[in-house]
Design a protein around this motif. Structure first.
Motif, PDB file in Angstrom:
ATOM      1  N   GLU A 182       0.817  -1.213   0.000  1.00 34.54           N
ATOM      2  CA  GLU A 182       0.000   0.000   0.000  1.00 34.54           C
ATOM      3  C   GLU A 182       0.851   1.264   0.000  1.00 34.54           C
ATOM      4  N   TYR A 183       2.163   1.096   0.010  1.00 35.06           N
ATOM      5  CA  TYR A 183       3.081   2.224  -0.030  1.00 35.06           C
ATOM      6  C   TYR A 183       3.631   2.362  -1.444  1.00 35.06           C
ATOM      7  N   SER A 184       3.600   3.580  -1.968  1.00 35.46           N
ATOM      8  CA  SER A 184       3.995   3.790  -3.355  1.00 35.46           C
ATOM      9  C   SER A 184       5.405   4.350  -3.505  1.00 35.46           C
ATOM     10  N   SER A 185       5.955   4.916  -2.446  1.00 39.72           N
ATOM     11  CA  SER A 185       7.294   5.505  -2.531  1.00 39.72           C
ATOM     12  C   SER A 185       8.180   4.887  -1.464  1.00 39.72           C
ATOM     13  N   TRP A 186       9.420   4.604  -1.858  1.00 36.65           N
ATOM     14  CA  TRP A 186      10.365   3.928  -0.959  1.00 36.65           C
ATOM     15  C   TRP A 186      11.728   4.608  -1.000  1.00 36.65           C
ATOM     16  N   GLY A 187      12.387   4.572   0.147  1.00 34.39           N
ATOM     17  CA  GLY A 187      13.762   5.013   0.207  1.00 34.39           C
ATOM     18  C   GLY A 187      14.697   3.902  -0.252  1.00 34.39           C
ATOM     19  N   GLN A 188      15.978   4.210  -0.278  1.00 38.15           N
ATOM     20  CA  GLN A 188      16.971   3.264  -0.788  1.00 38.15           C
ATOM     21  C   GLN A 188      17.370   2.222   0.250  1.00 38.15           C
ATOM     22  N   GLY A 189      17.034   2.444   1.485  1.00 38.04           N
ATOM     23  CA  GLY A 189      17.372   1.502   2.557  1.00 38.04           C
ATOM     24  C   GLY A 189      18.661   1.898   3.257  1.00 38.04           C
ATOM     25  N   THR A 190      18.715   1.620   4.547  1.00 41.52           N
ATOM     26  CA  THR A 190      19.927   1.869   5.331  1.00 41.52           C
ATOM     27  C   THR A 190      20.176   0.658   6.234  1.00 41.52           C
ATOM     28  N   HIS A 191      21.440   0.256   6.320  1.00 40.23           N
ATOM     29  CA  HIS A 191      21.785  -0.952   7.057  1.00 40.23           C
ATOM     30  C   HIS A 191      21.930  -0.660   8.544  1.00 40.23           C
ATOM     31  N   VAL A 192      21.343  -1.532   9.330  1.00 41.71           N
ATOM     32  CA  VAL A 192      21.505  -1.499  10.778  1.00 41.71           C
ATOM     33  C   VAL A 192      22.024  -2.861  11.204  1.00 41.71           C
ATOM     34  N   THR A 193      23.171  -2.876  11.864  1.00 41.76           N
ATOM     35  CA  THR A 193      23.751  -4.121  12.362  1.00 41.76           C
ATOM     36  C   THR A 193      23.944  -4.004  13.863  1.00 41.76           C
ATOM     37  N   VAL A 194      23.381  -4.965  14.590  1.00 40.79           N
ATOM     38  CA  VAL A 194      23.482  -4.975  16.048  1.00 40.79           C
ATOM     39  C   VAL A 194      24.317  -6.193  16.441  1.00 40.79           C
ATOM     40  N   SER A 195      25.447  -5.945  17.052  1.00 37.49           N
ATOM     41  CA  SER A 195      26.340  -7.034  17.456  1.00 37.49           C
ATOM     42  C   SER A 195      26.031  -7.471  18.883  1.00 37.49           C
ATOM     43  N   SER A 196      26.252  -8.758  19.116  1.00 39.54           N
ATOM     44  CA  SER A 196      25.964  -9.299  20.461  1.00 39.54           C
ATOM     45  C   SER A 196      27.174  -9.201  21.368  1.00 39.54           C
TER      46      SER A 196
END
Length: 122
Positions: free
Chosen positions: A108-122
């Motif tokens: 239902e969303y027509s516009s999207w960003g390019q994405g950004t990476h999130v990495t969570v280390s343990s």
């Protein structure tokens, strides 16, 4: 079409915090949302906000840890992520829709960003 530019991803240790931003330009929109795609999995809903009223909704997995907000003057949406867990590791996308109300379905969303990476280390 709305143009969306994300920023703020990165590497953080478990328990840490990050804030994602999504700057919007172009035509008007009714609601915006954050989705994420963990490695090897499908994209999933994270949170959404109605631009006019500011009402919000969250996925159960992030409720109480993440906060979605927007700055009307800057046409920017934010996702404050606290108490991050390794399972929050994903590519995070912002999206916009002209449909009214909170929308949970990515179709239902027509516009999207390019994405950004999130990495969570343990």
């Amino acid at each position: 079409q709305v143009q969306l530019v994300e920023s703020g991803g990165g590497l953080v240790q478990a328990g840490g915090s990050l804030r994602l931003s999504c700057a919007a330009s172009g035509r008007t929109y009714s609601s915006m949302g954050w989705f994420r795609q963990p490695p090897g999995k499908e994209r999933e809903f994270v949170a959404a906000i109605r631009w006019g009223t500011g009402s919000t909704s969250y996925a159960d997995s992030v409720k109480g840890r993440f906060t979605i907000s927007r700055d009307n003057a800057k046409s920017t949406m934010y996702l404050q992520m606290n108490s991050l867990k390794p399972e929050d590791t994903a590519v995070y996308y912002c999206a916009a829709t002209s449909r009214s109300g909170i929308r949970y379905d990515q179709n239902e969303y027509s516009s999207w960003g390019q994405g950004t990476h999130v990495t969570v280390s343990s």
